[in-house]
Design a protein around this motif. Structure first.
Motif, mmCIF file in Angstrom:
data_model
loop_
_atom_site.group_PDB
_atom_site.id
_atom_site.type_symbol
_atom_site.label_atom_id
_atom_site.label_comp_id
_atom_site.label_asym_id
_atom_site.label_seq_id
_atom_site.Cartn_x
_atom_site.Cartn_y
_atom_site.Cartn_z
ATOM 1 N N SER A 64 22.389 -10.094 15.576
ATOM 2 C CA SER A 64 23.653 -10.764 15.299
ATOM 3 C C SER A 64 24.449 -10.015 14.238
ATOM 4 O O SER A 64 25.673 -9.857 14.352
ATOM 5 N N ASP A 65 23.754 -9.516 13.214
ATOM 6 C CA ASP A 65 24.431 -8.743 12.173
ATOM 7 C C ASP A 65 24.990 -7.438 12.735
ATOM 8 O O ASP A 65 26.107 -7.027 12.384
ATOM 9 N N LEU A 66 24.220 -6.785 13.609
ATOM 10 C CA LEU A 66 24.702 -5.542 14.222
ATOM 11 C C LEU A 66 25.936 -5.803 15.080
ATOM 12 O O LEU A 66 26.898 -5.027 15.047
ATOM 13 N N ALA A 67 25.909 -6.893 15.855
ATOM 14 C CA ALA A 67 27.056 -7.227 16.710
ATOM 15 C C ALA A 67 28.277 -7.571 15.864
ATOM 16 O O ALA A 67 29.408 -7.205 16.214
ATOM 17 N N ARG A 68 28.045 -8.278 14.750
ATOM 18 C CA ARG A 68 29.168 -8.622 13.870
ATOM 19 C C ARG A 68 29.789 -7.347 13.284
ATOM 20 O O ARG A 68 31.011 -7.221 13.201
ATOM 21 N N GLU A 69 28.923 -6.398 12.911
ATOM 22 C CA GLU A 69 29.432 -5.131 12.388
ATOM 23 C C GLU A 69 30.150 -4.341 13.479
ATOM 24 O O GLU A 69 31.193 -3.729 13.234
ATOM 25 N N ALA A 70 29.591 -4.372 14.697
ATOM 26 C CA ALA A 70 30.221 -3.653 15.814
ATOM 27 C C ALA A 70 31.609 -4.208 16.091
ATOM 28 O O ALA A 70 32.532 -3.475 16.473
ATOM 29 N N GLY A 71 31.789 -5.528 15.903
ATOM 30 C CA GLY A 71 33.084 -6.159 16.141
ATOM 31 C C GLY A 71 34.144 -5.785 15.132
ATOM 32 O O GLY A 71 35.319 -6.144 15.301
ATOM 33 N N LEU A 72 33.748 -5.046 14.075
ATOM 34 C CA LEU A 72 34.732 -4.582 13.101
ATOM 35 C C LEU A 72 35.573 -3.428 13.655
ATOM 36 O O LEU A 72 36.543 -3.013 13.024
ATOM 37 N N VAL A 73 35.171 -2.898 14.806
ATOM 38 C CA VAL A 73 36.043 -1.975 15.535
ATOM 39 C C VAL A 73 36.911 -2.842 16.440
ATOM 40 O O VAL A 73 36.436 -3.432 17.405
ATOM 41 N N ALA A 181 39.194 -2.717 27.320
ATOM 42 C CA ALA A 181 37.832 -2.638 26.787
ATOM 43 C C ALA A 181 37.539 -1.193 26.414
ATOM 44 O O ALA A 181 37.863 -0.274 27.176
ATOM 45 N N VAL A 182 36.938 -1.016 25.253
ATOM 46 C CA VAL A 182 36.660 0.326 24.728
ATOM 47 C C VAL A 182 35.174 0.443 24.408
ATOM 48 O O VAL A 182 34.585 -0.458 23.790
ATOM 49 N N ASP A 183 34.571 1.538 24.821
ATOM 50 C CA ASP A 183 33.183 1.842 24.464
ATOM 51 C C ASP A 183 33.178 2.836 23.312
ATOM 52 O O ASP A 183 34.040 3.722 23.244
ATOM 53 N N TYR A 184 32.190 2.689 22.428
ATOM 54 C CA TYR A 184 32.037 3.666 21.352
ATOM 55 C C TYR A 184 30.584 3.714 20.907
ATOM 56 O O TYR A 184 29.786 2.838 21.226
ATOM 57 N N GLN A 193 30.532 -2.013 23.322
ATOM 58 C CA GLN A 193 31.822 -2.221 23.992
ATOM 59 C C GLN A 193 32.539 -3.362 23.294
ATOM 60 O O GLN A 193 31.975 -4.427 23.079
ATOM 61 N N VAL A 194 33.780 -3.106 22.903
ATOM 62 C CA VAL A 194 34.630 -4.121 22.293
ATOM 63 C C VAL A 194 35.911 -4.202 23.095
ATOM 64 O O VAL A 194 36.296 -3.240 23.769
ATOM 65 N N ASP A 195 36.572 -5.361 23.062
ATOM 66 C CA ASP A 195 37.779 -5.501 23.860
ATOM 67 C C ASP A 195 38.860 -6.258 23.110
ATOM 68 O O ASP A 195 38.661 -6.699 21.969
ATOM 69 N N THR A 196 40.009 -6.387 23.751
ATOM 70 C CA THR A 196 41.153 -7.044 23.127
ATOM 71 C C THR A 196 40.950 -8.544 22.977
ATOM 72 O O THR A 196 41.713 -9.206 22.275
ATOM 73 N N GLY A 198 38.252 -9.677 21.617
ATOM 74 C CA GLY A 198 37.343 -9.803 20.481
ATOM 75 C C GLY A 198 35.876 -9.894 20.880
ATOM 76 O O GLY A 198 35.020 -10.116 20.013
ATOM 77 N N ALA A 199 35.569 -9.729 22.154
ATOM 78 C CA ALA A 199 34.182 -9.780 22.610
ATOM 79 C C ALA A 199 33.455 -8.497 22.226
ATOM 80 O O ALA A 199 34.058 -7.416 22.174
ATOM 81 N N VAL A 200 32.160 -8.616 21.961
ATOM 82 C CA VAL A 200 31.316 -7.472 21.600
ATOM 83 C C VAL A 200 30.086 -7.474 22.497
ATOM 84 O O VAL A 200 29.430 -8.504 22.678
ATOM 85 N N LYS A 201 29.778 -6.321 23.056
ATOM 86 C CA LYS A 201 28.594 -6.207 23.929
ATOM 87 C C LYS A 201 27.877 -4.907 23.608
ATOM 88 O O LYS A 201 28.494 -3.853 23.490
ATOM 89 N N ARG A 202 26.555 -5.012 23.474
ATOM 90 C CA ARG A 202 25.763 -3.804 23.257
ATOM 91 C C ARG A 202 25.403 -3.199 24.607
ATOM 92 O O ARG A 202 24.935 -3.892 25.499
ATOM 93 N N LEU A 203 25.617 -1.902 24.739
ATOM 94 C CA LEU A 203 25.402 -1.233 26.018
ATOM 95 C C LEU A 203 24.048 -0.554 26.038
ATOM 96 O O LEU A 203 23.432 -0.311 25.002
#
Length: 203
Positions: A64-73, A181-184, A193-196, A198-203
């Protein structure tokens, strides 16, 4: 055991046979040993289950912490100013990728673009204008402007507090996209993957 001892002493005093007391004591001792073994197994199983639950909660909290940090992009679709060789800046629709993380991200890819209700194929070779963007960092004295070529997008690094703008192809209407949706990849090698929305998904 104390009761058996007292009972056996009384029985011995009145001349009764105490062998059955001895047998009963042995049987009770065996039963106590089984009970102790069962209690030890139960405690071990309970401790293991508790440890597994604790590890699972810690892992879930870590993810959850990693996803929250990933959502900062953060990904936006909006109208940006577009620099020209001469004259005023033009209003141009584009995709903003704003890195609010404390570390850099790279290997950028536009995973999905929907414009006017239609999914637009993203061709790195043909949509060259789509790659032209600029990046600015408030922590630097001068804004850094970069105009990557079509094959360079995934090689771009977006540093902390930096914004990368990717303009839409000129063959699209100059209006904002419905969804992007943007992958990084982050510094630890995790792919997100983050999108407009505000969703966050680990690939």
């Amino acid at each position: 055991m104390a009761v058996l001892f007292i009972g056996s002493q009384i029985a011995r005093a009145v001349g009764q046979d105490v062998d059955w007391y001895t047998g009963f004591g042995q049987w009770l001792g065996a039963l106590a040993s089984f009970a102790a073994a069962g209690a030890a197994v139960w405690i071990a199983t309970t401790d293991r289950r508790r440890n597994d639950d604790t590890r699972a909660r810690e892992q879930a909290r870590h993810e959850s912490d990693l996803a929250r940090e990933a959502g900062l992009v953060q990904v936006t679709s909006e109208i940006f100013g577009r620099r020209q060789g001469a004259g005023p800046m033009l209003d141009a629709a584009g995709i903003g990728i704003n890195n609010r993380r404390s570390d850099h991200v790279f290997d950028i890819k536009i995973a999905k673009l929907i414009h006017g209700g239609t999914a637009v194929p993203f061709d790195l070779k043909s949509d060259v204008e789509f790659m032209n963007g600029w990046a600015t960092s408030p922590v630097r004295e001068k804004h850094e402007t970069r105009f990557p070529q079509s094959h360079e997008l995934r090689g771009i690094t977006i540093h902390s507090d930096e914004l990368l703008v990717i303009y839409q192809p000129s063959d699209l209407p100059n209006t904002v996209a419905d969804y992007v949706a943007v992958d990084y990849t982050d510094r630890s090698g995790r792919r997100w993957q983050v999108d407009t929305d505000g969703a966050v998904k680990r690939l």
